[in-house]
Design a protein around this motif. Sequence first.
Motif, PDB file in Angstrom:
ATOM      1  N   ASP A 189       0.870  -1.042  -0.117  1.00 31.11           N
ATOM      2  CA  ASP A 189       0.038   0.158   0.005  1.00 31.11           C
ATOM      3  C   ASP A 189       1.227   1.281  -0.091  1.00 31.11           C
ATOM      4  O   ASP A 189       0.529   2.150  -0.829  1.00 31.11           O
ATOM      5  N   ALA A 190       2.041   1.126   0.817  1.00 34.84           N
ATOM      6  CA  ALA A 190       2.840   2.331   1.068  1.00 34.84           C
ATOM      7  C   ALA A 190       3.518   2.526  -0.407  1.00 34.84           C
ATOM      8  O   ALA A 190       4.091   3.725  -0.748  1.00 34.84           O
ATOM      9  N   ASP A 191       3.514   1.182  -1.247  1.00 33.06           N
ATOM     10  CA  ASP A 191       4.330   1.440  -2.577  1.00 33.06           C
ATOM     11  C   ASP A 191       3.310   1.818  -3.750  1.00 33.06           C
ATOM     12  O   ASP A 191       3.816   1.683  -4.917  1.00 33.06           O
ATOM     13  N   GLY A 192       1.994   1.969  -3.235  1.00 27.41           N
ATOM     14  CA  GLY A 192       1.004   2.250  -4.369  1.00 27.41           C
ATOM     15  C   GLY A 192       0.479   1.134  -5.286  1.00 27.41           C
ATOM     16  O   GLY A 192      -0.107   1.221  -6.351  1.00 27.41           O
ATOM     17  N   ARG A 193       0.595  -0.105  -4.399  1.00 24.30           N
ATOM     18  CA  ARG A 193       0.405  -1.344  -5.269  1.00 24.30           C
ATOM     19  C   ARG A 193      -0.703  -2.249  -4.710  1.00 24.30           C
ATOM     20  O   ARG A 193      -1.237  -3.210  -5.109  1.00 24.30           O
ATOM     21  N   MET A 194      -1.577  -1.739  -3.531  1.00 26.11           N
ATOM     22  CA  MET A 194      -2.450  -2.217  -3.128  1.00 26.11           C
ATOM     23  C   MET A 194      -4.064  -1.723  -3.631  1.00 26.11           C
ATOM     24  O   MET A 194      -4.153  -0.628  -3.482  1.00 26.11           O
ATOM     25  N   PRO A 195      -4.923  -2.617  -4.053  1.00 23.73           N
ATOM     26  CA  PRO A 195      -6.306  -1.948  -4.519  1.00 23.73           C
ATOM     27  C   PRO A 195      -7.073  -1.771  -3.260  1.00 23.73           C
ATOM     28  O   PRO A 195      -6.659  -2.422  -2.215  1.00 23.73           O
ATOM     29  N   VAL A 196      -8.270  -1.501  -3.322  1.00 17.76           N
ATOM     30  CA  VAL A 196      -9.356  -1.453  -2.319  1.00 17.76           C
ATOM     31  C   VAL A 196      -9.681  -2.851  -2.072  1.00 17.76           C
ATOM     32  O   VAL A 196      -9.867  -3.791  -2.972  1.00 17.76           O
ATOM     33  N   VAL A 197      -9.880  -3.350  -0.844  1.00 22.44           N
ATOM     34  CA  VAL A 197     -10.184  -4.460  -0.264  1.00 22.44           C
ATOM     35  C   VAL A 197     -11.553  -4.238   0.230  1.00 22.44           C
ATOM     36  O   VAL A 197     -11.608  -3.801   1.243  1.00 22.44           O
ATOM     37  N   ASN A 198     -12.371  -5.153  -0.045  1.00 15.02           N
ATOM     38  CA  ASN A 198     -13.653  -5.349   0.264  1.00 15.02           C
ATOM     39  C   ASN A 198     -14.269  -6.547   0.961  1.00 15.02           C
ATOM     40  O   ASN A 198     -13.607  -7.753   0.712  1.00 15.02           O
ATOM     41  N   ARG A 199     -15.024  -6.352   2.065  1.00 18.91           N
ATOM     42  CA  ARG A 199     -15.508  -7.570   2.868  1.00 18.91           C
ATOM     43  C   ARG A 199     -16.937  -7.641   2.448  1.00 18.91           C
ATOM     44  O   ARG A 199     -17.790  -6.675   2.330  1.00 18.91           O
ATOM     45  N   PRO A 242      -1.056   9.215  22.845  1.00 16.45           N
ATOM     46  CA  PRO A 242      -1.890   9.648  21.593  1.00 16.45           C
ATOM     47  C   PRO A 242      -2.290   8.265  20.961  1.00 16.45           C
ATOM     48  O   PRO A 242      -1.480   7.329  20.994  1.00 16.45           O
ATOM     49  N   GLN A 243      -3.507   8.422  20.561  1.00 12.79           N
ATOM     50  CA  GLN A 243      -4.189   7.213  19.896  1.00 12.79           C
ATOM     51  C   GLN A 243      -3.910   7.405  18.381  1.00 12.79           C
ATOM     52  O   GLN A 243      -3.945   8.526  17.708  1.00 12.79           O
ATOM     53  N   ASN A 244      -3.710   6.289  17.775  1.00 12.72           N
ATOM     54  CA  ASN A 244      -3.524   6.267  16.355  1.00 12.72           C
ATOM     55  C   ASN A 244      -5.110   6.633  15.574  1.00 12.72           C
ATOM     56  O   ASN A 244      -5.919   6.080  15.959  1.00 12.72           O
ATOM     57  N   PRO A 245      -4.894   7.664  14.709  1.00 12.29           N
ATOM     58  CA  PRO A 245      -6.056   8.084  13.957  1.00 12.29           C
ATOM     59  C   PRO A 245      -6.632   6.902  13.288  1.00 12.29           C
ATOM     60  O   PRO A 245      -6.131   5.842  12.896  1.00 12.29           O
ATOM     61  N   TRP A 246      -8.123   6.982  12.782  1.00 13.97           N
ATOM     62  CA  TRP A 246      -8.805   5.958  12.426  1.00 13.97           C
ATOM     63  C   TRP A 246      -9.760   6.765  11.428  1.00 13.97           C
ATOM     64  O   TRP A 246     -10.592   7.632  11.763  1.00 13.97           O
ATOM     65  N   SER A 247      -9.980   6.134  10.303  1.00 11.69           N
ATOM     66  CA  SER A 247     -11.087   6.697   9.278  1.00 11.69           C
ATOM     67  C   SER A 247     -12.115   5.599   8.993  1.00 11.69           C
ATOM     68  O   SER A 247     -11.658   4.379   8.635  1.00 11.69           O
ATOM     69  N   LEU A 268     -11.361  -1.718   2.842  1.00 10.99           N
ATOM     70  CA  LEU A 268      -9.923  -1.189   3.091  1.00 10.99           C
ATOM     71  C   LEU A 268      -9.355  -0.345   1.845  1.00 10.99           C
ATOM     72  O   LEU A 268      -8.878  -0.975   0.884  1.00 10.99           O
ATOM     73  N   PRO A 269      -9.752   0.921   1.928  1.00 14.81           N
ATOM     74  CA  PRO A 269      -9.034   1.785   0.271  1.00 14.81           C
ATOM     75  C   PRO A 269      -7.461   1.742   0.597  1.00 14.81           C
ATOM     76  O   PRO A 269      -7.057   1.722   1.801  1.00 14.81           O
ATOM     77  N   PRO A 270      -6.932   2.069  -0.350  1.00 17.57           N
ATOM     78  CA  PRO A 270      -5.588   2.503  -0.523  1.00 17.57           C
ATOM     79  C   PRO A 270      -5.277   3.794   0.374  1.00 17.57           C
ATOM     80  O   PRO A 270      -6.152   4.758   0.455  1.00 17.57           O
ATOM     81  N   LYS A 271      -4.247   3.741   0.951  1.00 18.27           N
ATOM     82  CA  LYS A 271      -3.639   4.732   1.763  1.00 18.27           C
ATOM     83  C   LYS A 271      -4.507   4.757   3.140  1.00 18.27           C
ATOM     84  O   LYS A 271      -4.400   5.950   3.976  1.00 18.27           O
ATOM     85  N   SER A 272      -5.233   3.882   3.367  1.00 18.06           N
ATOM     86  CA  SER A 272      -6.390   3.963   4.540  1.00 18.06           C
ATOM     87  C   SER A 272      -5.650   4.157   6.022  1.00 18.06           C
ATOM     88  O   SER A 272      -4.480   3.509   6.074  1.00 18.06           O
ATOM     89  N   GLN A 273      -6.019   4.926   6.811  1.00 18.03           N
ATOM     90  CA  GLN A 273      -5.385   4.872   8.037  1.00 18.03           C
ATOM     91  C   GLN A 273      -5.753   3.599   8.947  1.00 18.03           C
ATOM     92  O   GLN A 273      -5.085   3.221  10.019  1.00 18.03           O
ATOM     93  N   LYS A 274      -6.429   2.468   8.331  1.00 20.40           N
ATOM     94  CA  LYS A 274      -6.702   1.542   9.109  1.00 20.40           C
ATOM     95  C   LYS A 274      -5.404   0.370   8.848  1.00 20.40           C
ATOM     96  O   LYS A 274      -5.373  -0.475   9.791  1.00 20.40           O
ATOM     97  N   TYR A 275      -4.567   0.869   8.221  1.00 16.38           N
ATOM     98  CA  TYR A 275      -3.453   0.010   8.021  1.00 16.38           C
ATOM     99  C   TYR A 275      -2.579   0.213   9.040  1.00 16.38           C
ATOM    100  O   TYR A 275      -1.356  -0.680   9.250  1.00 16.38           O
ATOM    101  N   VAL A 276      -2.810   1.099   9.913  1.00 16.77           N
ATOM    102  CA  VAL A 276      -2.232   1.056  11.396  1.00 16.77           C
ATOM    103  C   VAL A 276      -3.121   0.829  12.458  1.00 16.77           C
ATOM    104  O   VAL A 276      -4.200   1.674  12.536  1.00 16.77           O
ATOM    105  N   LEU A 277      -3.055  -0.189  12.997  1.00 20.85           N
ATOM    106  CA  LEU A 277      -4.028  -0.556  14.046  1.00 20.85           C
ATOM    107  C   LEU A 277      -4.038   0.506  15.315  1.00 20.85           C
ATOM    108  O   LEU A 277      -2.861   0.952  15.832  1.00 20.85           O
ATOM    109  N   GLN A 278      -5.205   0.639  15.933  1.00 22.60           N
ATOM    110  CA  GLN A 278      -5.287   1.683  17.098  1.00 22.60           C
ATOM    111  C   GLN A 278      -4.606   0.634  18.290  1.00 22.60           C
ATOM    112  O   GLN A 278      -4.839  -0.517  18.361  1.00 22.60           O
TER     113      GLN A 278
END
Length: 457
Positions: free
Chosen positions: A407-417, A451-456, A428-438
Motif C-alpha cells: 500500500d505504501a508502494d501504491g500497489r494495493m487495490p481496495v479490499v472489500n469484505r 496519543p491514539q492512532n487516528p482512524w477513518s 480498506l481503501p488505498p492509503k487508509s488509516q486502518k493500515y495502522v491498528l489502534q
Amino acid sequence: MNKWLIILLSVLLFSCDKYLDVKPKGKRLLETTADYDAWLNNSNTMAYAIPNELNQLDDRLDLPNIKTPQTFVSDWIYVWRRQFADETTPPPVIWKDFYESIYYCNTVIQGIDEASGGTPEQKKSLKAEALLGRAFSYLYLVNLYGKSYNAATAAEDLSVPFVTSNDLNAPTPSRHTVQELYDHIIADINEAIPDLPQDNSKNRFRGNVAAGYSVLARTYLYMGDYVNASKNAQLALDHGDNQVLDYSTMSYAGEIRDLVTRRGTIYGRLLKTTYTQLTPELSYLKTFNTKDLRLAFYFLYTNDYSFNVRGQVYHQGIGVAYSNAYPNCGTSVEEMRLILAECAARGNDLPKAIEELHLLRKARFKPADYQKFESADQEEVLKKVLAERTFEFVFNGMRWFDMRRLDADGRMPVVNRYDGQGNIIASLPPKSQKYVLQIPLQVMYFNPSWPQNPWSE
C-alpha cells in the motif's frame, strides 16, 4: 495504574508448570543456566508465538457466513473495526501475545548473567537468543501499531513502547517512534549475532546465526532498504541450510516433517493455534496454477479447480493429510529466496530475480508440470515475485505486512469484505488509516495520556 498492563495479564494467564511461581507452592524459579536454557526450549514459551488473529486481517480471507452486525472479536478484526474490544476486561488481542513473548525474552536478558552454573559462552548464547526473540516480536509490533517505515517521517511517527524490563511494577515507557523501534530491533540483532550458535537443526525454534541474519533481512525489507535486505538474506543462506523444502519429491502432504526439524526452516514459529481451517477468497484461488503442489497439499475440496462457489474450499492449517505440515510463521529459506528475488527485481537485476524464483518454484511442482518463468520486463518480474509470496505464505500471519508495504508502494487495490449475499460490509481503501491498528482499548485505559492512532471509517 501506570503498570505495564499486558505483562501483568501475560503472567496471570501463563500456564507453564515449571517456572515463575512462588516456591511455597512447590514451583521452581529460574536459577541456573540450565533453567534458562529449558525456558527458551519450552514450546509454550517461544514456539507458539504468533496470534491467529493476524490472519483475520488478510485480504485473501473470506467469511461468507459472517453476521451483521459483527459480535465476535475475530469478526471485528476481519472488518477492520476501530477497536477490537468494547470493554477493558478481556486481554487485548494481538498486542498481548507479542508483549508476552517480549516478557519471556526480557526475563532471560535480565537474569542470565546472575544464573548459577554454565560457562560465560553459554550465558552469552542464551542472551543472544533472547535478544533475537525480542527483536522478532518488536518487528511485528512496529508493523501493526506504527506507520509503514518512511525515512522522512519515521522519527516522528509513533509506534509502541520499547520495554526492556521484566519488572511488573516498573513504569510503562511512553510510545517510541517507528525509527526508534527499528533502531532497537537492528541493534538487538547485531548484538546477538556474534554469540548465537551456528546450528539449530535439532530445534528450529531456537535461534542461530542464520536466524539472526534472516530476521534482519525481513526487517530491512519492511523498511524498503533492498540493498541491506538482500545482503542479509544471502548471509542467512550462507550460514545455514540453503535448500528449500522440496514438495516435488513428496507424494502427499503427510511427508512434510514437523517444524522442529523441517528442512527450509531457519527460525521456526507457529500460530498460537495450529489446527486452523480458513476459507480463502475465490479470486485469490483462481490465481493459482492448478498443478501447484501448495494447492494440493494445503487446500481441501478443490474439486475441478473452477473455484466458483464461496465457502466451498478450505485451507487446512496442518495440511490436507492432517499431519505436521503446519506453516512456518518464522523465517525460512523460501522467504530468503523471495527476498533476494524481490530485491533483484526492484534493482532491475532480472536474471538474478528469475533464478531465485526458479530455485523456489521448481520445488513446488512435479517435474513434468513445471515451467520456468521467464521475462525481460522488470514490472512483470516484480509482480511475479510478489504473487509468489501470496502462494508461499498462506495464512501464516505475514500477509498484513505485505499489504502495508505494498500500500505504501501504491500497489494495493481496495479490499472489500462481503456478507453472505454479496453486499459490501467493510472496505480498506488505498492509503487508509486502518493500515495502522489502534492501540487496544485495554492498554489505553491504563495509559490515557498516550496519543491514539487516528482512524477513518
